[in-house]
Design an enzyme around this catalytic site. Structure first.
Site, PDB file in Angstrom:
ATOM      1  N   ASP A   1       0.849  -1.204   0.000  1.00  0.00           N
ATOM      2  CA  ASP A   1       0.000   0.000   0.000  1.00  0.00           C
ATOM      3  C   ASP A   1       0.884   1.254   0.000  1.00  0.00           C
ATOM      4  OD1 ASP A   1       0.843  -0.716   2.542  1.00  0.00           O
ATOM      5  OD2 ASP A   1      -1.076  -0.329   3.528  1.00  0.00           O
TER       6      ASP A   1
ATOM      7  N   ASP B   1       0.137  -7.839 -10.541  1.00  0.00           N
ATOM      8  CA  ASP B   1      -0.897  -7.483 -11.521  1.00  0.00           C
ATOM      9  C   ASP B   1      -1.302  -6.018 -11.326  1.00  0.00           C
ATOM     10  OD1 ASP B   1      -2.903  -8.006 -13.512  1.00  0.00           O
ATOM     11  OD2 ASP B   1      -4.379  -8.104 -11.901  1.00  0.00           O
TER      12      ASP B   1
ATOM     13  N   ASP C   1      -0.145  -2.501 -13.825  1.00  0.00           N
ATOM     14  CA  ASP C   1      -1.095  -1.615 -14.506  1.00  0.00           C
ATOM     15  C   ASP C   1      -0.845  -0.151 -14.127  1.00  0.00           C
ATOM     16  OD1 ASP C   1      -2.319  -3.796 -15.671  1.00  0.00           O
ATOM     17  OD2 ASP C   1      -4.347  -3.064 -15.270  1.00  0.00           O
TER      18      ASP C   1
HETATM   19  C1  IPM Z   1      -2.757  -9.550 -16.901  1.00  0.00           C
HETATM   20  C2  IPM Z   1      -4.257  -9.690 -16.933  1.00  0.00           C
HETATM   21  C3  IPM Z   1      -4.626 -11.098 -16.487  1.00  0.00           C
HETATM   22  C4  IPM Z   1      -4.147 -11.274 -15.061  1.00  0.00           C
HETATM   23  C5  IPM Z   1      -6.115 -11.473 -16.610  1.00  0.00           C
HETATM   24  C6  IPM Z   1      -6.601 -11.313 -18.046  1.00  0.00           C
HETATM   25  C7  IPM Z   1      -6.409 -12.846 -16.108  1.00  0.00           C
HETATM   26  O1  IPM Z   1      -4.842  -8.732 -16.127  1.00  0.00           O
HETATM   27  O2  IPM Z   1      -2.090 -10.278 -17.647  1.00  0.00           O
HETATM   28  O3  IPM Z   1      -2.256  -8.714 -16.149  1.00  0.00           O
HETATM   29  O4  IPM Z   1      -4.837 -10.905 -14.112  1.00  0.00           O
HETATM   30  O5  IPM Z   1      -3.038 -11.774 -14.910  1.00  0.00           O
HETATM   31 MG    MG Z   2      -3.480  -7.338 -15.302  1.00  0.00          MG
END
Ligand code: IPM
Ligand code: MG
Length: 342
Positions: A209, A233, A237
Site C-alpha cells: 500500500d 498485476d 497496470d
Molecule cells: C494480466 C491480466 C490477467 C491477469 C487477466 C486477463 C487474467 O490482467 O495479464 O495482467 O490478471 O493476470
Molecule cells: Mg493485469
C-alpha cells in the site's frame, strides 16, 4: 542450417487478432534478416470455444509445451463468455502449466515529452499466489486460497536480483507481510536470504500500500520491483499508466528453470478490449514491444533493439493511435513502426 525456432501464434479474442497482425510482419522481417523461425497458428479463444466447447485441449497444450519454443499471445476475454472460463483455461493454464514463473513487465521511456524515464522493471510471479484457482463459494461464505511455494518464490526473486545486479539498480519487494503472515512471510524469508547473497544490490521490502502511494508521488525513485502474482498485476497496470496507457505496455513470461521445450510467452499487458474490437482502433505498440522482448529472450538482441528503436522513432515522429490522442488506425501505426526497421 540451424533448427528453426518454432513460435506458436495465439491471437485470441477482441483486439488480439488486430494487434497480432502487426506483430507477424516483424517475425517475417527477422526471418528475412536470417533468423531461422517458423510459426504455428492456433485458434484458441472465444470463437473456438463457442464453436467446439474446447478451451485448450490436452493435446494442444502438450503440443505447445513439447513441440514449440515460445508463444506469441494476443489477448483473451470475450463478453460472449461472461464467466471468463475460456480465458482462465487458456492463459492461466499456459502460465501455470508451462511453469512460466517470471512475468517481466518493463516500464521505461514514456511517450516523448510525457515525463522522465521511470526506469521501472516489474517482476511478477506468474503461476501461483491468489491465482492458484482454488477456492469455494458456499452460502454466505466464499474462499479464494493464495498458495505460495518456495521454489517459485525463489525463482522469481532470483531473476529479479540478477536483473537488478546486472543493471546496478535498486530492488524493492512489494508485500503485505504485516497481514499475510504466512504467504508473504515466506516471501520475506527468501528475500532476506537472497539479500545476503547479493550484497551489491540495494534491496528492501515495502508494504504494497505504501509502495503504491510512493509510486504515484515519486515514480522515478524505484528500479526493479518484485511482487507476487496479485500485487504484481496491480502494480504493473499502475506503471503502464505512466507509459501512456495499457496499449503500449509489453510483457514476457518465462521459465528460468527450463522445465519444458516451450520456455516463454510474450503478450501485451492490455486485454482483449471488446469495446474497441473490430474498429481498427487498438494500439499495436504493446504487442510489437512484447515481440521485441521475445526476440531478446531468443538471443536475437539486434532485432530486439531495432524493433524497440523503431517504436521509439515512430512515437517520436508523432505517430499515435486514438488512445494516445492521435488519429492512426492499428495497421497504419504498425506500418509507421515497420517503416523504421533497418
Ligand atoms: C494480466 C491480466 C490477467 C491477469 C487477466 C486477463 C487474467 O490482467 O495479464 O495482467 O490478471 O493476470
Ligand atoms: Mg493485469
Amino acid at each position: 542450417m540451424d533448427n528453426p525456432v518454432l513460435i506458436a501464434i495465439i491471437p485470441g479474442d477482441g483486439v488480439g487478432g488486430e494487434v497480432m497482425a502487426e506483430a507477424l510482419p516483424c517475425l517475417d522481417w527477422a526471418r528475412n534478416r536470417g533468423r531461422s523461425l517458423r510459426t504455428r497458428h492456433l485458434p484458441c479463444g472465444a470463437d473456438h470455444f463457442l464453436a467446439t466447447g474446447e478451451t485448450l485441449s490436452e493435446a494442444t497444450f502438450t503440443e505447445l509445451r513439447d513441440g514449440c519454443d515460445a508463444i506469441l499471445f494476443g489477448a483473451v476475454g470475450d463478453p460472449r463468455v461472461p464467466d471468463g472460463r475460456h480465458a482462465e483455461e487458456i492463459l492461466l493454464r499456459l502460465r501455470q502449466g508451462l511453469e512460466l514463473t517470471v512475468n517481466f513487465r518493463p516500464c521505461h521511456a514514456p511517450l516523448p515529452g510525457a515525463g522522465p524515464d521511470l526506469g521501472i522493471d516489474v517482476f511478477r510471479e506468474n503461476t501461483e499466489g491468489a491465482y492458484c484457482l482454488q477456492g469455494t463459494t458456499e452460502p454466505g461464505r466464499a474462499v479464494d486460497l493464495a498458495i505460495h511455494t518456495e521454489p517459485a518464490v525463489r525463482r522469481l526473486l532470483q531473476a529479479a536480483f540478477r536483473h537488478a545486479a546486472a543493471g546496478g539498480r535498486p530492488l524493492t519487494l512489494a508485500h503485505k507481510a504485516n497481514v499475510l503472515k504466512h504467504g508473504h512471510g515466506l516471501w520475506m524469508r527468501v528475500f532476506e536470504e537472497l539479500c545476503r547473497d547479493h550484497p551489491s544490490v540495494a534491496a528492501g521490502g515495502m508494504h504494497a500500500d505504501a509502495l503504491l502511494c510512493a509510486l504515484v508521488q515519486k515514480p522515478t525513485a524505484f528500479g526493479v520491483i518484485a511482487a507476487d502474482n496479485y500485487l504484481g498485476d496491480l502494480i504493473s497496470d499502475l506503471c503502464a499508466a505512466y507509459l501512456g496507457g495499457m496499449g503500449v505496455a509489453p510483457s514476457l513470461s518465462w521459465a528460468p528453470h527450463h522445465p519444458f521445450r516451450c520456455s516463454a510467452l510474450a503478450e501485451p499487458v492490455h486485454g482483449s478490449a471488446p469495446d474497441i474490437a473490430g474498429k481498427h482502433l487498438a494500439n499495436p505498440v504493446g504487442m510489437v514491444l512484447s515481440t521485441a522482448l521475445l526476440f531478446r529472450h531468443l538471443g536475437w538482441e539486434s532485432e530486439a533493439t531495432s524493433l524497440e528503436s523503431a517504436v521509439a522513432g515512430a512515437l517520436a515522429a508523432g505517430a499515435r493511435t486514438r488512445d494516445l490522442g492521435g488519429t492512426l488506425d492499428t495497421a497504419t501505426m504498425g506500418k509507421a513502426i515497420r517503416d523504421r526497421l533497418p
